[in-house]
Design a protein around this motif. Sequence first.
Motif, PDB file in Angstrom:
ATOM      1  N   ASP A 145      -2.042  -8.022   3.825  1.00  0.00           N
ATOM      2  CA  ASP A 145      -1.039  -8.222   2.773  1.00  0.00           C
ATOM      3  C   ASP A 145       0.397  -8.055   3.282  1.00  0.00           C
ATOM      4  O   ASP A 145       1.341  -8.201   2.519  1.00  0.00           O
ATOM      5  CB  ASP A 145      -1.284  -7.285   1.590  1.00  0.00           C
ATOM      6  CG  ASP A 145      -1.103  -5.816   1.919  1.00  0.00           C
ATOM      7  OD1 ASP A 145      -0.683  -5.467   3.046  1.00  0.00           O
ATOM      8  OD2 ASP A 145      -1.385  -4.988   1.037  1.00  0.00           O
ATOM      9  N   GLY A 146       0.550  -7.731   4.555  1.00  0.00           N
ATOM     10  CA  GLY A 146       1.882  -7.573   5.135  1.00  0.00           C
ATOM     11  C   GLY A 146       2.505  -6.218   4.901  1.00  0.00           C
ATOM     12  O   GLY A 146       3.573  -5.936   5.421  1.00  0.00           O
ATOM     13  N   LYS A 147       1.846  -5.352   4.140  1.00  0.00           N
ATOM     14  CA  LYS A 147       2.405  -4.041   3.812  1.00  0.00           C
ATOM     15  C   LYS A 147       1.474  -2.900   4.225  1.00  0.00           C
ATOM     16  O   LYS A 147       1.913  -1.923   4.804  1.00  0.00           O
ATOM     17  CB  LYS A 147       2.669  -3.938   2.311  1.00  0.00           C
ATOM     18  CG  LYS A 147       3.672  -4.928   1.807  1.00  0.00           C
ATOM     19  CD  LYS A 147       3.827  -4.830   0.306  1.00  0.00           C
ATOM     20  CE  LYS A 147       4.780  -5.915  -0.181  1.00  0.00           C
ATOM     21  NZ  LYS A 147       4.929  -5.889  -1.618  1.00  0.00           N
ATOM     22  N   THR A 148       0.209  -3.021   3.875  1.00  0.00           N
ATOM     23  CA  THR A 148      -0.765  -1.958   4.104  1.00  0.00           C
ATOM     24  C   THR A 148      -1.460  -2.183   5.441  1.00  0.00           C
ATOM     25  O   THR A 148      -2.104  -3.214   5.653  1.00  0.00           O
ATOM     26  CB  THR A 148      -1.830  -1.951   2.983  1.00  0.00           C
ATOM     27  OG1 THR A 148      -1.163  -1.885   1.729  1.00  0.00           O
ATOM     28  CG2 THR A 148      -2.774  -0.784   3.144  1.00  0.00           C
ATOM     29  N   TRP A 149      -1.319  -1.210   6.355  1.00  0.00           N
ATOM     30  CA  TRP A 149      -1.947  -1.306   7.667  1.00  0.00           C
ATOM     31  C   TRP A 149      -3.237  -0.499   7.672  1.00  0.00           C
ATOM     32  O   TRP A 149      -3.277   0.630   7.196  1.00  0.00           O
ATOM     33  CB  TRP A 149      -0.983  -0.805   8.748  1.00  0.00           C
ATOM     34  CG  TRP A 149       0.159  -1.754   8.916  1.00  0.00           C
ATOM     35  CD1 TRP A 149       1.354  -1.715   8.271  1.00  0.00           C
ATOM     36  CD2 TRP A 149       0.183  -2.908   9.754  1.00  0.00           C
ATOM     37  NE1 TRP A 149       2.142  -2.775   8.655  1.00  0.00           N
ATOM     38  CE2 TRP A 149       1.445  -3.519   9.576  1.00  0.00           C
ATOM     39  CE3 TRP A 149      -0.715  -3.482  10.637  1.00  0.00           C
ATOM     40  CZ2 TRP A 149       1.812  -4.681  10.251  1.00  0.00           C
ATOM     41  CZ3 TRP A 149      -0.341  -4.635  11.318  1.00  0.00           C
ATOM     42  CH2 TRP A 149       0.907  -5.218  11.117  1.00  0.00           C
ATOM     43  N   HIS A 180       7.601  -8.767  10.860  1.00  0.00           N
ATOM     44  CA  HIS A 180       8.089  -7.916   9.775  1.00  0.00           C
ATOM     45  C   HIS A 180       7.577  -8.476   8.454  1.00  0.00           C
ATOM     46  O   HIS A 180       7.173  -9.638   8.361  1.00  0.00           O
ATOM     47  CB  HIS A 180       9.613  -7.755   9.790  1.00  0.00           C
ATOM     48  CG  HIS A 180      10.369  -9.036   9.663  1.00  0.00           C
ATOM     49  ND1 HIS A 180      10.667  -9.599   8.455  1.00  0.00           N
ATOM     50  CD2 HIS A 180      10.881  -9.864  10.601  1.00  0.00           C
ATOM     51  CE1 HIS A 180      11.335 -10.724   8.642  1.00  0.00           C
ATOM     52  NE2 HIS A 180      11.464 -10.913   9.940  1.00  0.00           N
ATOM     53  N   GLU A 181       7.539  -7.622   7.474  1.00  0.00           N
ATOM     54  CA  GLU A 181       6.961  -7.935   6.173  1.00  0.00           C
ATOM     55  C   GLU A 181       7.490  -9.239   5.580  1.00  0.00           C
ATOM     56  O   GLU A 181       6.758  -9.977   4.925  1.00  0.00           O
ATOM     57  CB  GLU A 181       7.241  -6.768   5.232  1.00  0.00           C
ATOM     58  CG  GLU A 181       6.598  -6.850   3.896  1.00  0.00           C
ATOM     59  CD  GLU A 181       6.921  -5.640   3.032  1.00  0.00           C
ATOM     60  OE1 GLU A 181       7.217  -5.845   1.854  1.00  0.00           O
ATOM     61  OE2 GLU A 181       6.888  -4.499   3.543  1.00  0.00           O
ATOM     62  N   THR A 221      -3.270  -5.912   9.021  1.00  0.00           N
ATOM     63  CA  THR A 221      -2.873  -6.023   7.619  1.00  0.00           C
ATOM     64  C   THR A 221      -3.248  -7.398   7.087  1.00  0.00           C
ATOM     65  O   THR A 221      -3.165  -8.394   7.809  1.00  0.00           O
ATOM     66  CB  THR A 221      -1.366  -5.769   7.417  1.00  0.00           C
ATOM     67  OG1 THR A 221      -1.066  -5.838   6.024  1.00  0.00           O
ATOM     68  CG2 THR A 221      -0.484  -6.731   8.180  1.00  0.00           C
TER      69      THR A 221
END
Length: 54
Positions: free
Chosen positions: A42-46, A21-22, A40
């Motif tokens: 950046d942990g957000k944008t897939w 998870h982020e 990803t």
Amino acid sequence: MRYLITYKDPGVEPFITQWFHEGVFTPGMVVYDLLENEYTTDGKTWIAINEDCL
């Protein structure tokens, strides 16, 4: 296992895990979702992983 985690930093071993998870993302990580064929940085944008058509 669903996620392959690698690091841009040399010497840090990759690993696989069922959970991501982020909130656990750290800079330098690259997370690959092997079920959804995405990654990803950046942990957000897939981003979709391109599939070879050979």
